[in-house]
Design a protein around this motif. Structure first.
Motif, short mmCIF file in Angstrom:
data_model
loop_
_atom_site.label_atom_id
_atom_site.label_comp_id
_atom_site.label_asym_id
_atom_site.label_seq_id
_atom_site.Cartn_x
_atom_site.Cartn_y
_atom_site.Cartn_z
N ARG A 110 0.84 -1.20 0.00
CA ARG A 110 0.00 0.00 0.00
C ARG A 110 0.87 1.26 0.00
NH1 ARG A 110 -4.58 1.79 4.50
NH2 ARG A 110 -5.12 3.78 3.49
N TYR A 111 1.95 1.22 0.78
CA TYR A 111 2.90 2.34 0.79
C TYR A 111 3.46 2.55 -0.62
CZ TYR A 111 7.46 4.62 1.48
OH TYR A 111 8.54 5.45 1.38
N LEU A 112 3.88 1.47 -1.27
CA LEU A 112 4.47 1.60 -2.60
C LEU A 112 3.47 2.10 -3.61
CD1 LEU A 112 6.74 -1.58 -2.78
CD2 LEU A 112 7.49 0.80 -2.76
N TYR A 113 2.22 1.65 -3.52
CA TYR A 113 1.21 2.13 -4.45
C TYR A 113 1.03 3.64 -4.33
CZ TYR A 113 -3.21 2.69 -6.91
OH TYR A 113 -4.18 3.11 -7.79
N ASP A 114 0.81 4.10 -3.11
CA ASP A 114 0.55 5.54 -2.92
C ASP A 114 1.76 6.38 -3.30
OD1 ASP A 114 -1.96 4.88 -2.07
OD2 ASP A 114 -1.59 5.23 0.06
#
Length: 831
Positions: free
Chosen positions: A392-396
């Motif tokens: 999720r961190y990488l997506y955002d």
């Protein structure tokens, strides 16, 4: 039919894109013949095959620029060396600026490029119009021209690396996927493939889009994420120049190049589209992604405005293919922190072709010798934190990272997405009093304090705006009174055991065999004498030491400790960072404040410099270090996390009538620059020795135990040093300095600033940089030269000194109060 797979090799390269092929090629150039490259399908089938093939050399920092410079030089000769055509052409590049901030950035980049031999010419809009007539320059303020830039055919260049690698003795096997990386007792030992097992000494993961998941299977954080990358190719354009320069309009987020009589136009959108969050399909080879014209239409419209010829030509191709991006737009190169013999080279942020030659050379040297040939910290994978592989961190973050590649690189800039991952217990308290936060290693850290309730700014400007005034006031308050710095991002590493002292003595240049309750500042060196890190070590008991280091060095330093702890006897290493908050109380009135909240004796006699002691403070206990990074009397309070708020509230209440203030990291930086304190990663790194860095006082030459790197230091000891870290000041400069500015002596380029800021106490811009002289950088050489610092293309007279410009005798740190005015080196700053 017998398998072509060998049973044992020296080096395995996993991945057959241009990066892996370059590494294999460069390993053979170093004389290694026992090299095996394994590709799951066909060479170049992942990202390389659809790359635009731009070769641009001006990057955000020296290290990344040098990779591209080397690549451009290599591409000129690669066809001749291998017999394989590459399609490389040096047509030059032009980058236009339609805003004052972009023009300032280009001017500063031009100066930076000059520091390391890249000729970047700033030209007027009229001259740019003459060189590239097809552009509309009606709103252009200026442009940067690089004659040595160009373009290449990505597939053919990769093939040239493959041919060269095979000529050098390497084996390249396609359709041989690696199914498992083998690790035994913390060391890489081989790979399992679809064709069998290969034992090996070392390996490098160069698997592009797949790298995050490959590394995650080994519990290794290599944070990168695929994102969709778009470009279009026009129909043939009559009379399009064959030698058209590469065109970049970074404000419009578009680039263009000539492509067989057509224009290839690509985009780096402000909001990117992450792809493959659940993994890359197993059979993804030479594949493209669905078109999304609505997504690129605003950028294509901007491209038409800049290149009106596009309005009258059709599109032959609307292409979308994935490329990998990292959270900070820097590459991932280097060794695994926990697995010996395993390396990575991935995450090239759409710059893999132009960096491939340099990256291959760096990785081949690193694997061959165990050390990079130069300072690679900007790209070192060990800067990554474990949490950063969170999807999720990488997506955002990737939504922003695509555009950040071409966003203005303003001073102190931090990303806006995927924030508040790591916050101090004091975060809300500090936010309420106006904190403007930046990010470092995932930590929210105060840059400066605005007015309470004011919007949080994520960056500074090039000018003397509110951030400058606010941080300047914090700087002055620290010099004259007392301020609080939240430094909770510090990493705390606990080293215990009967052999803990022996381990630390082996790693440290300084003598760590001190009395319980003493603190030692020391570099840790590699075998060539370069500083792998610099740390503060407090001896808590006979067999217990607390190592305190910077947030970004946490992974690197923990790995360094654990590597050398293996076989070191009875010693354990633990990361206890989450157990501590660090609150620094700094300034000439810091003693007075602490005496109000604690019954401890803070006098020089009872609590001398470099002492660590547990004290009562408020209702709590804290481990107090009498240390400073600002050049003033002060204490670091290392507080149990759950007791932080009570200690902070007690200090704030007690300091009301003392004028207690808050200060952030911008002020911390300007304060330490005045006082001449070095910052690892900026002023010192793994190719800089303590003697070159002015840290010779940290070397305990007479201690009984040997330490890593001593032999290299002995070779420098007592001899003139041709390269030294020097303090520099620019009394007449109106423009602010932020680092990378070239330094000239008697009209010759002799170095550049590694870090810089405005010295509010000394009243001018100051910085530090390594200067070079064949006969030695000495006090006489400095006094006998006329120095200048170049800022955004203009040179300003400068003063160079081996001593800091503020309180060179350290009287304030010792608690011997003297007025600030007496401590400024006015004779040095006299114009």
């Amino acid at each position: 039919m017998a398998s072509k797979l060998p049973s044992h090799v020296e080096y395995v390269v996993i991945g057959g894109g241009i990066i892996g092929l370059s590494i294999a090629y460069h390993l053979t150039r170093l004389g290694h013949r026992d090299v095996l490259l394994l590709e799951r399908d066909q060479l170049t089938c992942g990202t390389t095959w659809h790359a635009a093939g731009l070769v641009t050399q001006l990057r955000a920092n020296e290290t990344m620029a040098k990779l591209a410079q080397y690549s451009a030089d290599l591409f000129r000769d690669l066809e001749h060396m291998t017999g394989q055509a590459t399609g490389f052409r040096q047509t030059g590049s032009i980058t236009v600026a339609a805003t004052q901030d972009r023009l300032e950035e280009l001017k500063r980049g031009s100066s930076m490029g000059r520091s390391f031999g890249l000729d970047v010419e700033m030209i007027s809009a009229a001259e740019a119009q003459r060189r590239v007539p097809l552009l509309d320059f009606s709103d252009v303020l200026g442009a940067a021209w690089i004659a040595s830039d160009g373009m290449t055919n990505a597939i053919d260049t990769a093939r040239a690396f493959a041919v060269g690698a095979r000529q050098g003795g390497a084996t390249i096997l396609e359709r041989t996927p690696v199914t498992r990386i083998l690790v035994e007792k913390g060391r890489f030992v081989g790979v399992e493939t679809s064709q069998g097992t290969v034992r090996a000494e070392q390996a490098v993961i160069s698997t592009g889009l797949w790298t995050r998941n490959v590394a995650a299977e080994l519990n290794w954080s290599v944070p990168l994420q695929a994102a969709e990358h778009f470009y279009v190719v026009t129909e043939a354009i009559p009379d399009l120049p064959h030698d058209l320069p590469t065109i970049r309009d970074m404000d419009a987020r578009v680039y263009a190049k000539a492509d067989a009589g057509k224009l290839l136009v690509g985009f780096f959108e402000a909001n990117g589209k992450p792809w493959g969050m659940n993994g890359i399909p197993h059979g993804f080879s030479f594949d493209s992604l669905p078109e999304d014209f609505d997504h690129i239409e605003p950028y294509l419209s901007a491209a038409i405005e800049r290149m009106p010829v596009l309005a009258n030509v059709g599109l032959q191709l609307n292409f979308n293919g994935p490329e990998s991006f990292t959270p900070d737009n820097r590459f991932h190169l280097g060794p695994s922190p926990e697995i010996q013999g395993l390396y990575v080279a991935s995450g090239f942020n759409s710059c893999g072709i132009e960096s491939s030659g340099g990256a291959g050379k760096v990785m081949a040297e690193w694997m061959s010798t165990g050390l990079p040939a130069g300072d690679c910290w900007e790209m070192d994978v060990r800067r990554s934190m474990p949490f950063q592989r969170n999807r999720r961190y990488l997506y955002d973050r990737t939504v922003e990272a695509v555009g950040n590649l071409w966003s203005l690189h303003l001073p102190h800039r931090s990303p806006k997405t995927a924030r508040n991952v790591r916050v101090s217990p004091l975060h809300d308290r500090l936010s309420a009093v106006g904190a403007n936060f930046g990010e470092s290693a995932g930590w929210e850290r105060v840059q400066w304090f605005g007015a309470p309730g004011s919007p949080n700014e994520s960056h500074a400007t090039y000018g003397r705006d509110e951030w400058f005034e606010r941080s300047g006031a914090e700087h002055t308050a620290t010099r004259s009174g007392v301020t609080l710095f939240d430094q909770t991002s510090f990493a705390h590493l606990l080293v215990q055991g009967s052999d803990a002292l022996a381990l630390l003595q082996c790693l440290s240049t300084n003598d760590v065999n001190v009395a319980v309750g003493r603190v030692v500042y020391t570099p840790w060196l590699n075998e060539r004498g370069g500083m792998e890190s610099d740390v503060t070590i407090a001896r808590i008991s006979d067999e217990e030491f607390l190592v305190v280091t910077a947030a970004v060095q946490r992974t690197r330093d923990l790995a360094w400790l654990r590597l050398h702890a293996k076989g070191a006897g009875h010693v354990s290493v633990a990361d206890v960072s989450s157990g501590y908050t660090t609150l620094s109380v700094m300034g000439p009135r810091s003693r007075e404040l602490l005496e109000r909240v604690s019954p401890a004796d803070f006098s020089n006699e009872a609590f001398p410099f470099a002492t660590a002691r547990e004290i009562e403070v408020g209702y709590s206990l804290a481990l107090a270090f009498r240390m400073t990074f600002v050049g003033e009397l002060g204490w670091e309070l290392h507080i149990p996390t759950e007791q932080t708020l009570g200690v902070y509230d007690a200090l704030v209440a007690a300091g009301a009538d003392l004028g207690l203030g808050h200060a952030g990291y911008v002020a911390l930086n300007t304060l330490r620059l005045e006082a001449g304190y070095r910052d690892w990663g900026a002023d010192v790194g793994d190719e800089d020795t303590p003697l070159e860095s002015g840290l010779g006082f940290t070397v305990a030459w007479d201690k009984r135990e040997d330490f890593i790197g001593r032999a290299a230091l002995e070779a420098q000891r007592g001899k003139p040093l041709r390269r030294r870290l020097v303090q520099l000041a620019a009394p007449d400069a109106k423009s602010l300095m932020f680092g990378t500015e070239p330094v000239w002596r008697n009209g010759s380029l002799v170095g550049y600033l590694r870090s810089a800021g405005f010295g509010h106490s000394v009243g001018c811009g100051i910085g530090m940089g390594y200067l070079t002289a064949e006969a030695g950088v000495t006090a006489d050489w400095l006094s006998g030269g006329s120095f200048e610092i170049e800022i955004a293309g203009k040179r300003y007279s400068a003063i160079a000194s081996l001593r800091p410009f503020y309180d060179a005798g350290r009287s304030r740190v010792k608690g011997e109060w003297r007025a600030v005015e007496e401590l400024v080196a006015k004779d040095l700053l006299a114009t």
